[in-house]
Every structure is written in C-alpha cells, then in structure tokens.
Scaffold this active site. Structure first.
Site, PDB file in Angstrom:
ATOM      1  N   ASP A 204       0.817  -1.220   0.000  1.00  0.00           N
ATOM      2  CA  ASP A 204       0.000   0.000   0.000  1.00  0.00           C
ATOM      3  C   ASP A 204       0.848   1.267   0.000  1.00  0.00           C
ATOM      4  O   ASP A 204       0.313   2.375   0.023  1.00  0.00           O
ATOM      5  CB  ASP A 204      -0.924  -0.015   1.234  1.00  0.00           C
ATOM      6  CG  ASP A 204      -1.907   1.139   1.255  1.00  0.00           C
ATOM      7  OD1 ASP A 204      -2.512   1.428   0.214  1.00  0.00           O
ATOM      8  OD2 ASP A 204      -2.072   1.768   2.327  1.00  0.00           O
ATOM      9  N   SER A 228      -6.625   5.722   0.322  1.00  0.00           N
ATOM     10  CA  SER A 228      -6.968   4.409  -0.224  1.00  0.00           C
ATOM     11  C   SER A 228      -8.412   4.082   0.154  1.00  0.00           C
ATOM     12  O   SER A 228      -8.824   4.267   1.304  1.00  0.00           O
ATOM     13  CB  SER A 228      -6.034   3.336   0.336  1.00  0.00           C
ATOM     14  OG  SER A 228      -4.690   3.620   0.031  1.00  0.00           O
ATOM     15  N   GLN A 278      -5.992  -1.530  -6.577  1.00  0.00           N
ATOM     16  CA  GLN A 278      -6.492  -0.576  -5.586  1.00  0.00           C
ATOM     17  C   GLN A 278      -7.216   0.570  -6.267  1.00  0.00           C
ATOM     18  O   GLN A 278      -6.820   1.019  -7.343  1.00  0.00           O
ATOM     19  CB  GLN A 278      -5.332  -0.019  -4.758  1.00  0.00           C
ATOM     20  CG  GLN A 278      -5.750   0.929  -3.644  1.00  0.00           C
ATOM     21  CD  GLN A 278      -4.560   1.409  -2.826  1.00  0.00           C
ATOM     22  OE1 GLN A 278      -4.018   2.468  -3.094  1.00  0.00           O
ATOM     23  NE2 GLN A 278      -4.151   0.623  -1.833  1.00  0.00           N
TER      24      GLN A 278
END
Length: 289
Positions: A204, A228, A278
């Site tokens: 991430d 995110s 993502q």
C-alpha cells in the site's frame, strides 16, 4: 535486524484477547492517521493465526472504511466463514472507538500442482544501480519538493528505490506507469507468514500514487486529497520480503475523483510472486467535502 524492522515485527505480532479476537497497536510517529498497509498486514496476521500453517493465503480483498487513530489500539475480529477440504475463508473487521474502520475477506488454499504461466517481468534497472533514499534526495537537488524529500528521508522498515524520480521534479503529465524496488530494511525470520505480512504492509506504500502520474501530480501534492478506498492482493508464488522485489505499477483509469491502479510484484529471478489492485480517492482540494 535493525530496530525499525524489529518495531514492525512487534506491530505485526498481535495480542490475542480471546478466541478469534486480537489487538494491534500503531507506531507513535506523529502521523495523523494509521497507515493503510499496517491495517492490511495486521488483519492478515489475525486471520492467519486461525488457519493451519500448511494452508497459506492466496488472496485478500479489503475496504478502508474510516481513517484509523494511531493513538488507540485496533481490535481485529476474525469470523470463520468456511473451512473446506482445500480452501479456508476468513473475514476480518478492524474496530476503533466502537466502529469498523476496515473490513477484509481472506482466502487460504492448500499447496497444489497445476497449470502455470505468468506475465514477463518488465525491464528495470537493477536495485543496486539506483541510489538509496538519502542519495536520491541529494540527486534531486533543490528541485525535489519538500514533502517528497521528507518521505524518502524518513527511516522506515521498508527500503524503497524508485526506478526514476523525474516525475517528482515536474508537473509534466506522463504515461501512468512506474516501478519501485522494495525490501525489508534487514533480514527477517524464515516464517513465510511474516514475509506475507511484510509484503502486504509494503503493497500500500506507493500504489495510489500511480493514479496521478497521467496528471502530473503526486499524492504529496497539497492540492490533492488522497486516501486508499479498497485494496486487493493475490499471492502467487513463495518469496522473501527481505530480498529485492520489483513493484511494477500502472493506472488504467481515473474518474469521479477516484483513481484505479494495478501492481505486479516480481522477485529478482523474474517470478511473479504477487499482484495488487487498488482504487483510491484523488479529489482536488477545491472540491473537498
């Protein structure tokens, strides 16, 4: 093992409160919210502790619901959805202040033989040929933005070496692709579950930033509100997270103040060991709600 990596392993070593109930803490670094990769990794650790070690994870699908408070422990509640002959499914909810801040489903599978193929590893400079973070900042000179310099100068458990920093030096729109080598900053224990959790943590770190390359912006831009929204991770092959891994990222779409990015993670031998996807918020501050 360096102190910063030992600290990461301590953070990933969750406290068991009850059957299927765990508690994790965050590093006290003065951050305004909990790093998303930490929550992904801790949730993976919580679920994995309810599954036999002979059945490793192969996929994770998660939603970030609220920003986490780094000053408060996070409680991870594991739900045992299914224990089959070959597959196991777990659902994990992360809770703070009585509210869910994160939710994920994780699937595990016994090791099996079968058909195999993979995408080829893209051409990339060797990590040893790239400068370390401090040299990277020096190479950028006065042109590198202060926020970018501060990010790469920070001591962290994951060593990052971007293949290029040119996009940080200009607002020129570019093809939405980037590459970064990463690894744990020192040797890790041999337990594969630790390496999976560390990769989940690192996955991430740079992915959402790929969505802004086509617009000449970065997540460090004060004019961009970024966060995110969800995260998906697939484990394909065994790997070590303390060996260099190439994170090849691209962004095929941005719309509705959201950007979508994909990642492929290769080891030095060219094996595709994991894939990611993502979507995140990339809202101009002028439209902030």
């Amino acid at each position: 093992m360096t102190g910063i990596v030992a600290e990461l392993l301590d953070i990933l070593d969750l406290e068991r409160l009850e059957v299927d109930l765990f508690r994790g803490v965050s590093p006290q670094m003065g951050w305004p919210r909990v790093f998303g990769g930490q929550v992904v990794a801790q949730a993976l650790v919580a679920a994995t502790r309810t599954v036999p070690s002979s059945r490793p994870p192969h996929s994770l699908h998660a939603y970030f619901l609220l920003g986490g408070d780094p000053k408060v422990p996070i409680v991870y509640e594991v739900e045992r959805i299914r224990d089959g002959r070959s597959f196991t499914t777990r659902r994990v909810k992360a809770i703070q202040h009585g509210r869910a801040i994160f939710a994920t489903s994780i699937s595990y599978q016994d090791a099996e033989e079968g058909h195999a193929h993979q995408a080829p590893m893209p051409a990339a400079p060797d990590p040893e040929s790239l400068p370390d973070t401090r040299a990277l900042i020096a190479a950028g000179g006065a042109g590198i933005p202060q926020a970018v310099a501060a990010y790469f100068a920070r001591e962290r458990p994951i060593e990052l070496r971007p293949a290029s920093i040119k996009r940080y030096l200009t607002r020129e729109p570019r093809e939405p692709r980037c590459q970064v080598w990463f690894r744990a900053a020192s040797r890790l224990p041999d337990d594969p579950a630790i390496h999976q959790a560390v990769l989940a943590y690192a996955s991430d770190m740079t992915l959402l930033d790929a969505t802004l390359i086509a617009h000449g912006r970065t997540v460090f831009d004060p004019e961009i509100q970024s966060a995110s929204l969800d995260h998906a991770l697939w484990f394909h092959r065994p790997f070590r997270a303390d060996d260099w891994l190439l994170y090849a990222q691209d962004s095929p779409n941005a719309a509705g103040a959201r950007g979508f990015a994909r990642g492929q993670i290769f080891n030095r031998a060219g094996d595709l060991v994991a894939s990611t996807a993502q979507e995140g918020l990339i809202r101009p501050r002028s439209a902030e709600r």
